[in-house]
Design an enzyme around this catalytic site. Sequence first.
Site, PDB file in Angstrom:
ATOM      1  N   ARG A   1      -4.323  25.112  11.728  1.00 48.46           N
ATOM      2  CA  ARG A   1      -4.337  24.539  10.579  1.00 48.46           C
ATOM      3  C   ARG A   1      -4.207  23.247  10.203  1.00 48.46           C
ATOM      4  O   ARG A   1      -2.851  22.727  10.106  1.00 48.46           O
ATOM      5  CB  ARG A   1      -3.937  25.333   9.462  1.00 48.46           C
ATOM      6  CG  ARG A   1      -4.391  25.537   8.019  1.00 48.46           C
ATOM      7  CD  ARG A   1      -4.397  24.301   7.464  1.00 48.46           C
ATOM      8  NE  ARG A   1      -4.869  24.197   5.873  1.00 48.46           N
ATOM      9  CZ  ARG A   1      -6.022  23.349   5.545  1.00 48.46           C
ATOM     10  NH1 ARG A   1      -6.302  22.586   6.172  1.00 48.46           N
ATOM     11  NH2 ARG A   1      -6.523  23.520   4.259  1.00 48.46           N
TER      12      ARG A   1
ATOM     13  N   HIS B   1      -7.958   8.320  -3.074  1.00 50.28           N
ATOM     14  CA  HIS B   1      -8.523   6.722  -3.100  1.00 50.28           C
ATOM     15  C   HIS B   1      -9.893   6.737  -3.995  1.00 50.28           C
ATOM     16  O   HIS B   1     -10.212   5.706  -4.230  1.00 50.28           O
ATOM     17  CB  HIS B   1      -8.878   6.347  -1.819  1.00 50.28           C
ATOM     18  CG  HIS B   1      -7.458   5.933  -1.049  1.00 50.28           C
ATOM     19  ND1 HIS B   1      -7.085   7.093  -0.197  1.00 50.28           N
ATOM     20  CD2 HIS B   1      -6.793   4.944  -0.986  1.00 50.28           C
ATOM     21  CE1 HIS B   1      -5.911   6.452   0.383  1.00 50.28           C
ATOM     22  NE2 HIS B   1      -5.627   5.393  -0.154  1.00 50.28           N
TER      23      HIS B   1
ATOM     24  N   TYR C   1      -0.791  23.860  -2.579  1.00 48.95           N
ATOM     25  CA  TYR C   1      -0.007  25.114  -2.454  1.00 48.95           C
ATOM     26  C   TYR C   1       0.794  25.918  -3.462  1.00 48.95           C
ATOM     27  O   TYR C   1       2.069  25.832  -3.741  1.00 48.95           O
ATOM     28  CB  TYR C   1       0.773  25.151  -0.985  1.00 48.95           C
ATOM     29  CG  TYR C   1      -0.180  24.705  -0.097  1.00 48.95           C
ATOM     30  CD1 TYR C   1      -1.056  25.899   0.383  1.00 48.95           C
ATOM     31  CD2 TYR C   1       0.027  23.710   0.930  1.00 48.95           C
ATOM     32  CE1 TYR C   1      -2.071  25.497   1.474  1.00 48.95           C
ATOM     33  CE2 TYR C   1      -0.979  23.311   1.821  1.00 48.95           C
ATOM     34  CZ  TYR C   1      -1.943  24.386   1.982  1.00 48.95           C
ATOM     35  OH  TYR C   1      -2.738  24.000   3.211  1.00 48.95           O
TER      36      TYR C   1
ATOM     37  N   HIS D   1       0.817  -1.207   0.003  1.00 50.31           N
ATOM     38  CA  HIS D   1      -0.151  -0.067  -0.137  1.00 50.31           C
ATOM     39  C   HIS D   1       0.871   1.269   0.076  1.00 50.31           C
ATOM     40  O   HIS D   1       1.695   1.602   0.999  1.00 50.31           O
ATOM     41  CB  HIS D   1      -0.816  -0.163   0.984  1.00 50.31           C
ATOM     42  CG  HIS D   1      -1.838   1.286   1.430  1.00 50.31           C
ATOM     43  ND1 HIS D   1      -1.843   1.958   2.433  1.00 50.31           N
ATOM     44  CD2 HIS D   1      -2.484   1.763   0.513  1.00 50.31           C
ATOM     45  CE1 HIS D   1      -2.599   3.148   2.220  1.00 50.31           C
ATOM     46  NE2 HIS D   1      -3.404   2.862   0.990  1.00 50.31           N
TER      47      HIS D   1
ATOM     48  N   CYS E   1      -0.568  31.110   7.160  1.00 48.51           N
ATOM     49  CA  CYS E   1      -1.104  29.901   6.175  1.00 48.51           C
ATOM     50  C   CYS E   1      -1.070  30.761   4.838  1.00 48.51           C
ATOM     51  O   CYS E   1      -1.716  31.843   4.752  1.00 48.51           O
ATOM     52  CB  CYS E   1      -2.541  29.624   6.703  1.00 48.51           C
ATOM     53  SG  CYS E   1      -3.220  28.497   5.633  1.00 48.51           S
TER      54      CYS E   1
HETATM   55  N1  LIG Z   1       2.000  17.455   9.948  1.00 43.04           N
HETATM   56  C1  LIG Z   1       1.373  18.601   9.404  1.00 43.04           C
HETATM   57  N2  LIG Z   1       2.035  19.626   9.328  1.00 43.04           N
HETATM   58  C2  LIG Z   1       1.414  20.761   9.074  1.00 43.04           C
HETATM   59  C3  LIG Z   1      -0.080  20.787   8.639  1.00 43.04           C
HETATM   60  C4  LIG Z   1      -0.750  19.475   8.631  1.00 43.04           C
HETATM   61  O1  LIG Z   1      -1.890  19.467   8.516  1.00 43.04           O
HETATM   62  N3  LIG Z   1      -0.023  18.644   9.277  1.00 43.04           N
HETATM   63  N4  LIG Z   1      -0.542  22.150   8.297  1.00 43.04           N
HETATM   64  C5  LIG Z   1       0.496  22.949   7.607  1.00 43.04           C
HETATM   65  C6  LIG Z   1      -0.189  24.265   7.202  1.00 43.04           C
HETATM   66  S1  LIG Z   1      -1.126  24.390   5.797  1.00 43.04           S
HETATM   67  C7  LIG Z   1       0.198  25.360   8.246  1.00 43.04           C
HETATM   68  S2  LIG Z   1      -0.714  26.855   7.822  1.00 43.04           S
HETATM   69  C8  LIG Z   1       0.740  25.043   9.373  1.00 43.04           C
HETATM   70  C9  LIG Z   1      -0.216  25.515  10.487  1.00 43.04           C
HETATM   71  O2  LIG Z   1       0.377  25.547  11.732  1.00 43.04           O
HETATM   72  P1  LIG Z   1      -0.207  25.942  13.158  1.00 43.04           P
HETATM   73  O3  LIG Z   1      -1.545  24.799  13.163  1.00 43.04           O
HETATM   74  O4  LIG Z   1       0.743  25.351  14.247  1.00 43.04           O
HETATM   75  O5  LIG Z   1      -0.866  27.176  13.198  1.00 43.04           O
HETATM   76  O6  LIG Z   1       1.269  23.781   9.737  1.00 43.04           O
HETATM   77  C10 LIG Z   1       1.766  23.202   8.709  1.00 43.04           C
HETATM   78  N5  LIG Z   1       2.301  21.891   9.030  1.00 43.04           N
HETATM   79 MO   LIG Z   2      -1.699  26.505   5.608  1.00 43.87          MO
END
Ligand SMILES: Nc1nc2c(c(=O)[nH]1)N[C@H]1C(S)=C(S)[C@@H](COP(=O)(O)O)O[C@H]1N2
Ligand SMILES: [Mo]
Length: 568
Positions: free
Chosen positions: A244, A168, A425, A144, A291
């Site tokens: 986020r 998926h 992004y 997987h 973000c």
């Molecule tokens: N493992 C992990 N890292 C991540 C994310 C996530 O969903 N999972 N989100 C990213 C995004 S898009 C953002 S904007 C920031 C948000 O960090 P915060 O939640 O500490 O503000 O973490 C980043 N790192």
């Molecule tokens: Mo983000």
Amino acid sequence: MPMLFTKRAPYHVRSLCTTTSKHLSRSKCAHSSPIPTISARSVSLSSPLPKKQRKRSAPTSLVALATISATLLAAWHSSCTLHAEAPPEQEDDRDQNAKEDGLVDGTKRTFRLSDISAHDKDSQSPWVIKGTKVYDITDWIAGHPGGNVILRAAGGSVEPYWNIFSIHKKQEVYDILEGFLIGHVDPQDLVDGQVPLDSIDDPFDQDPKRDQRLIVHTDKPMNAESPAPLLSTFVTPVDIFYVRNHLWVPRLVEKEHKLVVELDDGEEKEYTMSDLRNNFQQHKITATLQCSGNRRSHMSQGSRHANGVQWDAGAIGNAEWTGPRLRDVLADAGFNVADPPDELQHVQFVGAEAYGASIPLAKAIDPRGDVILAHQMNGKTLSPDHGFPLRVIAPGHVAARSVKWVHRVILSEEESASQWQQRDYKCFGPNDTEKPNWERAPAIQETPVQSAITCMRREEGKEETKDVVIEGYAFSGGGRKIIRVDISTDNGGTWNQAETDIDPVNNGIRDWSWKRWKYVVPETKILGATVVVKAVDEAYNTQPENHEPTYNIRGNLTCAWHRVKYDP
Ligand SMILES: Nc1nc2c(c(=O)[nH]1)N[C@H]1C(S)=C(S)[C@@H](COP(=O)(O)O)O[C@H]1N2
Ligand SMILES: [Mo]
């Protein structure tokens, strides 16, 4: 046993202050007002596949399934501790028969939900349910591409996960799963022909509690922003720092957490949290995370609807982060940070729940790049939402690259294969809305200059003169300093400069923190007027006047002038 789905009422969110971009008033900065109920929504992530897969060794069985996404290949790294160590389990005969029969005709057998739930992630033969069908995925796990992440679903329905990993949801994946069919859920356990909701595992049920002041856009996964008026301090308190999450919050144990560094020759070096705390010089940096979607709702309102969470101006925060430099850890692992091979261009990060992203190697090894592996935020152990026990902080880069719950670092010729690097992004032309060419656009790293108004309030103790204090933040990517903040109180007709020497002076070479600004104006001058802010960074970059020129279907990097009507 799988965790049960708790039938929670939708979150009722209250916050101190509701700010909307169009309308922000004195009273709103001061007291609470209820926000309408926000119901749980499941977020479906965009999915089609990046073509390039990262070059590295993979199990041979993976080759057979290579048609499945590279996104899940990234997830494949995330899970190595979940299974394999479980002691062999005594399978009951019925299961064994079922399996054998299943090979002949899986449609004939039926299983009670209680039996299925015994085939969880610790079982020797994990099963999943999709619809009302039951699958023995034992032989799928090795191959997987998402690896053991699929075990998160074992013993119950795979659908909540596939709603998240929407990649998926296509025929070729369904076809693979069909090969593992062993039977159906016993009709006695169905309600209206379906597996009842309360038996479906909820991947989010271990998520932490959040501060009620956060403005929640989606609660599974948690996407919540700071009420803008609370962004009134240089360092943002952890409790109201925006959250986020793309997936669930992995509940990790500090003592067991390991960071694996995978070098370019495939060799791996492992670090415990104690190694990272004690064997390396610790650095504290103050850095803003923003973000990519911050202010997206302003773009949607000012131009056309842009896809994604409709953030206001609060998907940003500034914090003190502590931990060793990534550069030092890479050097310790045996990597020549002073003279890296030309073809090595990227450092990939993998989060424990399956998120992944990468940054350019040049940033990671720049002694002044200040990329750290943070275990503290504002002087305290990281909270679960913000990456406990370890996260990357890549200051000056879009926050999506600061991977939380990081447990693997990979030096590579390729960027992360995750959908968050390959697709989500990125920005496209304002016209490019139907089928954007994902491969042509580079992944967002450093971010453009930004500013926003966070509060307009009457100055305390100045009731007679009725001065209004307008406050906000300005920030630029790449460590570029903010050199000026321009304010207009007549919708851009005439300009003045805001006061910007509010916060500690940064004597460093790079400026990773936002600059808060303040502008005081007699209330009579701005009643009913539109206040505008724009900032300039040290490269003399500034913000566009309107949203249309930077409109992109993903709504990333919204940075047009922020306009707010003063209407107390
Ligand atoms: N493992 C992990 N890292 C991540 C994310 C996530 O969903 N999972 N989100 C990213 C995004 S898009 C953002 S904007 C920031 C948000 O960090 P915060 O939640 O500490 O503000 O973490 C980043 N790192
Ligand atoms: Mo983000």
